[in-house]
Design a protein around this motif. Structure first.
Motif, PDB file in Angstrom:
ATOM      1  N   LEU A 151      -4.459  15.921  18.344  1.00  0.00           N
ATOM      2  CA  LEU A 151      -4.795  14.778  17.485  1.00  0.00           C
ATOM      3  C   LEU A 151      -5.154  15.217  16.068  1.00  0.00           C
ATOM      4  N   LYS A 152      -5.777  16.374  15.952  1.00  0.00           N
ATOM      5  CA  LYS A 152      -6.210  16.823  14.630  1.00  0.00           C
ATOM      6  C   LYS A 152      -5.027  17.208  13.730  1.00  0.00           C
ATOM      7  N   ARG A 153      -3.858  17.296  14.305  1.00  0.00           N
ATOM      8  CA  ARG A 153      -2.656  17.578  13.518  1.00  0.00           C
ATOM      9  C   ARG A 153      -1.676  16.402  13.619  1.00  0.00           C
ATOM     10  N   SER A 154      -2.239  15.212  13.844  1.00  0.00           N
ATOM     11  CA  SER A 154      -1.415  14.006  13.968  1.00  0.00           C
ATOM     12  C   SER A 154      -1.803  13.000  12.886  1.00  0.00           C
ATOM     13  N   TYR A 155      -0.997  11.950  12.778  1.00  0.00           N
ATOM     14  CA  TYR A 155      -1.165  10.941  11.727  1.00  0.00           C
ATOM     15  C   TYR A 155      -1.136   9.534  12.328  1.00  0.00           C
ATOM     16  N   THR A 156      -1.682   8.573  11.589  1.00  0.00           N
ATOM     17  CA  THR A 156      -1.427   7.164  11.904  1.00  0.00           C
ATOM     18  C   THR A 156      -0.731   6.529  10.705  1.00  0.00           C
ATOM     19  N   ILE A 157       0.091   5.513  10.992  1.00  0.00           N
ATOM     20  CA  ILE A 157       0.636   4.659   9.929  1.00  0.00           C
ATOM     21  C   ILE A 157       0.384   3.215  10.345  1.00  0.00           C
ATOM     22  N   GLY A 158      -0.259   2.453   9.464  1.00  0.00           N
ATOM     23  CA  GLY A 158      -0.537   1.057   9.781  1.00  0.00           C
ATOM     24  C   GLY A 158      -0.838   0.246   8.542  1.00  0.00           C
ATOM     25  N   ASP A 159      -0.907  -1.077   8.722  1.00  0.00           N
ATOM     26  CA  ASP A 159      -1.072  -1.991   7.586  1.00  0.00           C
ATOM     27  C   ASP A 159      -2.486  -2.547   7.478  1.00  0.00           C
ATOM     28  N   SER A 160      -3.434  -1.989   8.260  1.00  0.00           N
ATOM     29  CA  SER A 160      -4.811  -2.493   8.181  1.00  0.00           C
ATOM     30  C   SER A 160      -5.798  -1.335   8.242  1.00  0.00           C
ATOM     31  N   PRO A 161      -7.036  -1.563   7.760  1.00  0.00           N
ATOM     32  CA  PRO A 161      -8.016  -0.475   7.690  1.00  0.00           C
ATOM     33  C   PRO A 161      -8.293   0.199   9.035  1.00  0.00           C
ATOM     34  N   SER A 162      -8.202  -0.544  10.143  1.00  0.00           N
ATOM     35  CA  SER A 162      -8.555   0.043  11.434  1.00  0.00           C
ATOM     36  C   SER A 162      -7.663   1.232  11.791  1.00  0.00           C
ATOM     37  N   ASN A 163      -6.414   1.217  11.347  1.00  0.00           N
ATOM     38  CA  ASN A 163      -5.487   2.305  11.655  1.00  0.00           C
ATOM     39  C   ASN A 163      -5.870   3.610  10.954  1.00  0.00           C
ATOM     40  N   VAL A 164      -6.242   3.500   9.680  1.00  0.00           N
ATOM     41  CA  VAL A 164      -6.598   4.721   8.949  1.00  0.00           C
ATOM     42  C   VAL A 164      -7.998   5.192   9.342  1.00  0.00           C
ATOM     43  N   GLU A 165      -8.866   4.242   9.676  1.00  0.00           N
ATOM     44  CA  GLU A 165     -10.214   4.584  10.168  1.00  0.00           C
ATOM     45  C   GLU A 165     -10.114   5.330  11.505  1.00  0.00           C
ATOM     46  N   ALA A 166      -9.204   4.899  12.362  1.00  0.00           N
ATOM     47  CA  ALA A 166      -9.014   5.583  13.649  1.00  0.00           C
ATOM     48  C   ALA A 166      -8.594   7.030  13.424  1.00  0.00           C
ATOM     49  N   ALA A 167      -7.695   7.252  12.478  1.00  0.00           N
ATOM     50  CA  ALA A 167      -7.250   8.624  12.187  1.00  0.00           C
ATOM     51  C   ALA A 167      -8.429   9.474  11.726  1.00  0.00           C
TER      52      ALA A 167
ATOM     53  N   GLY B   6       2.091  -5.503   5.695  1.00  0.00           N
ATOM     54  CA  GLY B   6       1.448  -6.575   6.458  1.00  0.00           C
ATOM     55  C   GLY B   6       0.157  -7.010   5.791  1.00  0.00           C
ATOM     56  N   TRP B   7      -0.971  -6.832   6.484  1.00  0.00           N
ATOM     57  CA  TRP B   7      -2.274  -7.257   5.956  1.00  0.00           C
ATOM     58  C   TRP B   7      -2.575  -6.596   4.621  1.00  0.00           C
ATOM     59  N   ALA B   8      -2.162  -5.355   4.456  1.00  0.00           N
ATOM     60  CA  ALA B   8      -2.492  -4.613   3.238  1.00  0.00           C
ATOM     61  C   ALA B   8      -1.638  -5.017   2.037  1.00  0.00           C
ATOM     62  N   ALA B   9      -0.831  -6.079   2.180  1.00  0.00           N
ATOM     63  CA  ALA B   9      -0.220  -6.674   0.992  1.00  0.00           C
ATOM     64  C   ALA B   9      -1.328  -7.242   0.103  1.00  0.00           C
ATOM     65  N   ASP B  10      -2.481  -7.512   0.716  1.00  0.00           N
ATOM     66  CA  ASP B  10      -3.663  -8.041   0.018  1.00  0.00           C
ATOM     67  C   ASP B  10      -4.472  -6.869  -0.566  1.00  0.00           C
ATOM     68  N   ASP B  11      -4.740  -6.927  -1.877  1.00  0.00           N
ATOM     69  CA  ASP B  11      -5.476  -5.836  -2.539  1.00  0.00           C
ATOM     70  C   ASP B  11      -6.858  -5.605  -1.932  1.00  0.00           C
ATOM     71  N   LYS B  12      -7.478  -6.672  -1.430  1.00  0.00           N
ATOM     72  CA  LYS B  12      -8.823  -6.526  -0.841  1.00  0.00           C
ATOM     73  C   LYS B  12      -8.766  -5.664   0.416  1.00  0.00           C
ATOM     74  N   VAL B  13      -7.690  -5.806   1.172  1.00  0.00           N
ATOM     75  CA  VAL B  13      -7.518  -4.997   2.385  1.00  0.00           C
ATOM     76  C   VAL B  13      -7.290  -3.528   2.009  1.00  0.00           C
ATOM     77  N   VAL B  14      -6.546  -3.318   0.940  1.00  0.00           N
ATOM     78  CA  VAL B  14      -6.319  -1.946   0.469  1.00  0.00           C
ATOM     79  C   VAL B  14      -7.647  -1.305   0.075  1.00  0.00           C
ATOM     80  N   GLU B  15      -8.496  -2.084  -0.620  1.00  0.00           N
ATOM     81  CA  GLU B  15      -9.817  -1.576  -1.020  1.00  0.00           C
ATOM     82  C   GLU B  15     -10.648  -1.145   0.183  1.00  0.00           C
ATOM     83  N   GLN B  16     -10.613  -1.964   1.233  1.00  0.00           N
ATOM     84  CA  GLN B  16     -11.373  -1.633   2.451  1.00  0.00           C
ATOM     85  C   GLN B  16     -10.852  -0.355   3.099  1.00  0.00           C
TER      86      GLN B  16
END
Ligand SMILES: [Zn+2]
Length: 192
Positions: free
Chosen positions: A115-131, A144-154
């Protein structure tokens, strides 16, 4: 534990629309198939990790979802793994909901992943937080959700990369892998 994964989110990352009422409405995001093919060709497993709250809401069953998933990706010719599914409602405190890492750990056990040498790709904060939680790197895509600038900020504090499409994320990962091939994999993020 020599294998590595690019964990893919489903809704908003591989398929749209976000607020579908039935599985039959879902279509592949243009270019997503080519991006996944590049990652598979580079030797990564691509497990799909997804929250399907519509199952507990009764819009479709888990069996229907799994059947749709197998048929859809077979038709696309993409050998993704899974799906690893949280079928609980969004406010349910289950251990399988992203950014909690249970489903990633299950995939790691199934596929002998580092896992420490793996990646996630997703359109919401939970995906990058999981990584961040499992010690890998998270890529945010704005399909998807991250088309919204507020989601990108999170998502920003946990995101190793932010791009418009899955293709851009795949390009970033493969470029990074090529330039890092002689040095140890390490996270470039600020710890929180
Ligand atoms: Zn769950």
């Amino acid at each position: 534990m020599a294998n590595r994964a690019i964990f893919l989110d489903l809704n908003g990352t591989l398929v749209l629309p976000l607020k579908q009422q039935s599985l039959g409405e879902l279509t592949l995001i243009p270019g997503a198939d080519a991006a996944v093919r590049r990652l598979l060709a580079a030797g990564f497993f691509c497990p799909v990790v997804t929250v399907q709250a519509r199952i507990e809401k009764g819009l479709f069953t888990e069996a229907e979802f799994r059947g749709w998933f197998a048929g859809f990706f077979a038709a696309c010719g993409l050998e993704v793994k899974g799906p690893y599914v949280c079928l609980h409602r969004y406010n349910h405190p289950c251990p399988c909901k992203k950014p909690r890492t249970l489903l990633y750990e299950q995939a790691a056990a199934d596929l002998s992943l580092d896992l420490k040498r793996s990646y996630t790709i997703g359109d919401s904060p939970s995906n990058v937080e999981a990584a961040r939680r499992f010690g890998g790197m998270g890529c945010l895509v704005r399909t998807g959700w991250a088309a919204d600038d507020k989601v990108v900020e999170q998502a920003q504090p946990c995101a190793a990369f932010i791009g418009d499409t899955l293709g851009q994320a795949a390009e970033w990962i493969l470029h990074r892998e090529a330039s890092n091939s002689t040095i140890a994999f390490r996270s470039g993020r600020v710890s929180t």
